[in-house]
Design a protein around this motif. Structure first.
Motif, PDB file in Angstrom:
ATOM      1  N   ALA A  62     -25.955  16.098 -10.202  1.00  0.00           N
ATOM      2  CA  ALA A  62     -25.599  14.867  -9.190  1.00  0.00           C
ATOM      3  C   ALA A  62     -24.404  14.989  -8.496  1.00  0.00           C
ATOM      4  N   THR A  63     -23.407  15.329  -9.498  1.00  0.00           N
ATOM      5  CA  THR A  63     -21.991  15.429  -8.917  1.00  0.00           C
ATOM      6  C   THR A  63     -21.987  16.588  -7.724  1.00  0.00           C
ATOM      7  N   ALA A  64     -22.419  17.787  -8.026  1.00  0.00           N
ATOM      8  CA  ALA A  64     -22.518  18.671  -7.108  1.00  0.00           C
ATOM      9  C   ALA A  64     -22.996  18.396  -5.991  1.00  0.00           C
ATOM     10  N   LEU A  65     -24.436  17.669  -6.073  1.00  0.00           N
ATOM     11  CA  LEU A  65     -25.074  17.190  -4.780  1.00  0.00           C
ATOM     12  C   LEU A  65     -24.194  16.157  -3.962  1.00  0.00           C
ATOM     13  N   LEU A  66     -23.542  15.266  -4.737  1.00  0.00           N
ATOM     14  CA  LEU A  66     -22.706  14.263  -4.041  1.00  0.00           C
ATOM     15  C   LEU A  66     -21.882  14.861  -2.935  1.00  0.00           C
ATOM     16  N   THR A 123     -28.981  10.336  -4.550  1.00  0.00           N
ATOM     17  CA  THR A 123     -27.880  11.003  -5.446  1.00  0.00           C
ATOM     18  C   THR A 123     -27.130   9.915  -5.958  1.00  0.00           C
ATOM     19  N   HIS A 124     -26.868   8.696  -5.145  1.00  0.00           N
ATOM     20  CA  HIS A 124     -25.846   7.808  -5.497  1.00  0.00           C
ATOM     21  C   HIS A 124     -26.582   6.973  -6.693  1.00  0.00           C
ATOM     22  N   CYS A 125     -27.930   6.835  -6.525  1.00  0.00           N
ATOM     23  CA  CYS A 125     -28.756   5.975  -7.407  1.00  0.00           C
ATOM     24  C   CYS A 125     -28.814   6.676  -8.714  1.00  0.00           C
ATOM     25  N   LEU A 126     -28.999   7.938  -8.749  1.00  0.00           N
ATOM     26  CA  LEU A 126     -29.098   8.698  -9.999  1.00  0.00           C
ATOM     27  C   LEU A 126     -27.710   8.669 -10.499  1.00  0.00           C
ATOM     28  N   LEU A 127     -26.463   8.882 -10.043  1.00  0.00           N
ATOM     29  CA  LEU A 127     -25.233   8.820 -10.567  1.00  0.00           C
ATOM     30  C   LEU A 127     -25.030   7.339 -11.232  1.00  0.00           C
ATOM     31  N   ALA A 128     -25.494   6.540 -10.307  1.00  0.00           N
ATOM     32  CA  ALA A 128     -25.210   4.913 -10.976  1.00  0.00           C
ATOM     33  C   ALA A 128     -26.087   4.919 -12.196  1.00  0.00           C
ATOM     34  N   ALA A 129     -27.325   5.301 -12.346  1.00  0.00           N
ATOM     35  CA  ALA A 129     -28.003   5.210 -13.638  1.00  0.00           C
ATOM     36  C   ALA A 129     -27.237   5.883 -14.599  1.00  0.00           C
ATOM     37  N   LEU A 130     -26.567   7.068 -14.355  1.00  0.00           N
ATOM     38  CA  LEU A 130     -25.802   7.934 -15.353  1.00  0.00           C
ATOM     39  C   LEU A 130     -24.673   7.313 -16.132  1.00  0.00           C
ATOM     40  N   HIS A 131     -24.033   6.164 -15.543  1.00  0.00           N
ATOM     41  CA  HIS A 131     -22.669   5.422 -15.899  1.00  0.00           C
ATOM     42  C   HIS A 131     -23.277   4.243 -16.409  1.00  0.00           C
ATOM     43  N   PRO A 132     -22.575   3.705 -17.148  1.00  0.00           N
ATOM     44  CA  PRO A 132     -22.751   2.398 -18.064  1.00  0.00           C
ATOM     45  C   PRO A 132     -22.580   1.220 -17.053  1.00  0.00           C
ATOM     46  N   THR A 133     -21.199   1.353 -16.036  1.00  0.00           N
ATOM     47  CA  THR A 133     -21.082   0.133 -15.609  1.00  0.00           C
ATOM     48  C   THR A 133     -21.148   0.466 -13.974  1.00  0.00           C
ATOM     49  N   ARG A 134     -20.984  -0.499 -12.965  1.00  0.00           N
ATOM     50  CA  ARG A 134     -20.649   0.022 -11.520  1.00  0.00           C
ATOM     51  C   ARG A 134     -19.407   0.591 -11.376  1.00  0.00           C
ATOM     52  N   GLN A 135     -18.514  -0.035 -11.877  1.00  0.00           N
ATOM     53  CA  GLN A 135     -16.960   0.491 -11.716  1.00  0.00           C
ATOM     54  C   GLN A 135     -16.936   1.947 -12.136  1.00  0.00           C
ATOM     55  N   ALA A 136     -17.407   2.482 -13.428  1.00  0.00           N
ATOM     56  CA  ALA A 136     -17.299   3.594 -13.799  1.00  0.00           C
ATOM     57  C   ALA A 136     -17.943   4.663 -12.861  1.00  0.00           C
TER      58      ALA A 136
END
Length: 279
Positions: free
Chosen positions: A9-13, A25-38
């Motif tokens: 996902a980071t590569a696609l970003l 891609t943003h949605c996937l990355l957000a789901a892979l992090h515990p918080t919005r800030q992270a």
């Protein structure tokens, strides 16, 4: 599996993709992090690291000479100018159209159609990433919103960025009280007092909320605003030691902007919460 998903996902970003793919891609990355800030911290660091890699990719093999970009839009009377992007990179000469092409690609996935760079809560930003960001901004005038909330802003960092972001209209320096010094404030004041200078800015929005400013710093800033920032529409000085004299000077700007006959300033909103102002 989580690591594979995160790296993919980071590569696609940072890859040139259609807007729907970027959104997913943003949605996937957000789901892979515990918080919005992270998620935002990871996204911003990935994009800035990509900028740094691209700068290295256009360099030659000599590691001792800085990258020089010639023929930028701010050319001198001779028609050419130079901008050092990184003291550790190698020599590469790029014409202005190629520089714009690179920076447009690098900023294509930034928020608000590429107009905003949000680096909030990146307390320890490496110097090479600051240099890369400054390089990008110098060739991408559509970036008009720079958020440096809690980024450890100091005189050196601010100096690097202001030389490249004269076109920025919104500057957020909130919560940098640990690193903002009197020298940093004076540097910012000079930039605002001379908006058309080499490191000048002509702002519409400025936030210095909770930056640990003393009354002398605020007076210097207020004087700079009165002399040079005629387009400023909103100023936030919450939780700084402003004092009565500075408040009166700023109130004069606010009053002038509401007078159609004066028509000198555009200040519409002034925030002075918890600023040690007398009754």
């Amino acid at each position: 599996m989580l690591g594979v998903a995160l790296s993919t996902a980071t590569a696609l970003l940072v890859a040139p993709m259609p807007p729907p793919v970027t959104t997913q891609t943003h949605c996937l990355l957000a789901a892979l992090h515990p918080t919005r800030q992270a998620f935002h911290v990871h996204k911003d660091q990935a994009q800035l690291a990509h900028v740094a890699r691209c700068l290295q990719a256009i360099a030659s093999l000599d590691p001792s000479t800085p990258v020089v970009v010639e023929g930028s839009s701010s050319s001198s009377s001779s028609g050419r100018s130079s901008n050092v992007a990184s003291s550790k990179a190698a020599v590469a000469t790029v014409d202005s159209s190629r520089a714009r092409e690179i920076t447009e690609l690098l900023t294509s996935s930034l928020p608000n159609g590429g107009s905003q760079v949000n680096m909030a809560n990146n307390v320890h930003v490496p110097s090479n990433e600051v240099e890369a960001l400054a390089y990008c901004m110098s060739h991408c005038p559509r970036i008009t919103d720079l958020d440096l909330t809690n980024c450890g802003v100091n005189t050196t960092m601010l100096g690097q960025l202001l030389k490249s972001c004269g076109h920025v209209e919104r500057l957020t320096l909130t919560d940098n009280k640990a690193t903002m010094t009197g020298e940093t404030c004076r540097f910012l004041s000079r930039a605002m007092r001379h908006p058309k200078g080499p490191a000048g800015v002509q702002l519409r929005f400025l936030s210095l909320y909770q930056c640990g400013l003393e009354q002398a710093d605020c007076m210097d800033l207020a004087s700079a605003l009165v002399r040079g920032q005629y387009n400023l529409e909103e100023l936030q000085l919450n939780w700084n030691v402003v004092g009565d004299d500075v408040a009166i000077k700023l109130a004069t700007m606010l009053e002038d902007s509401s007078n159609p006959k004066a028509n000198r300033y555009n200040l519409k909103k002034l925030v002075l919460t918890r600023c040690e102002i007398g009754s």
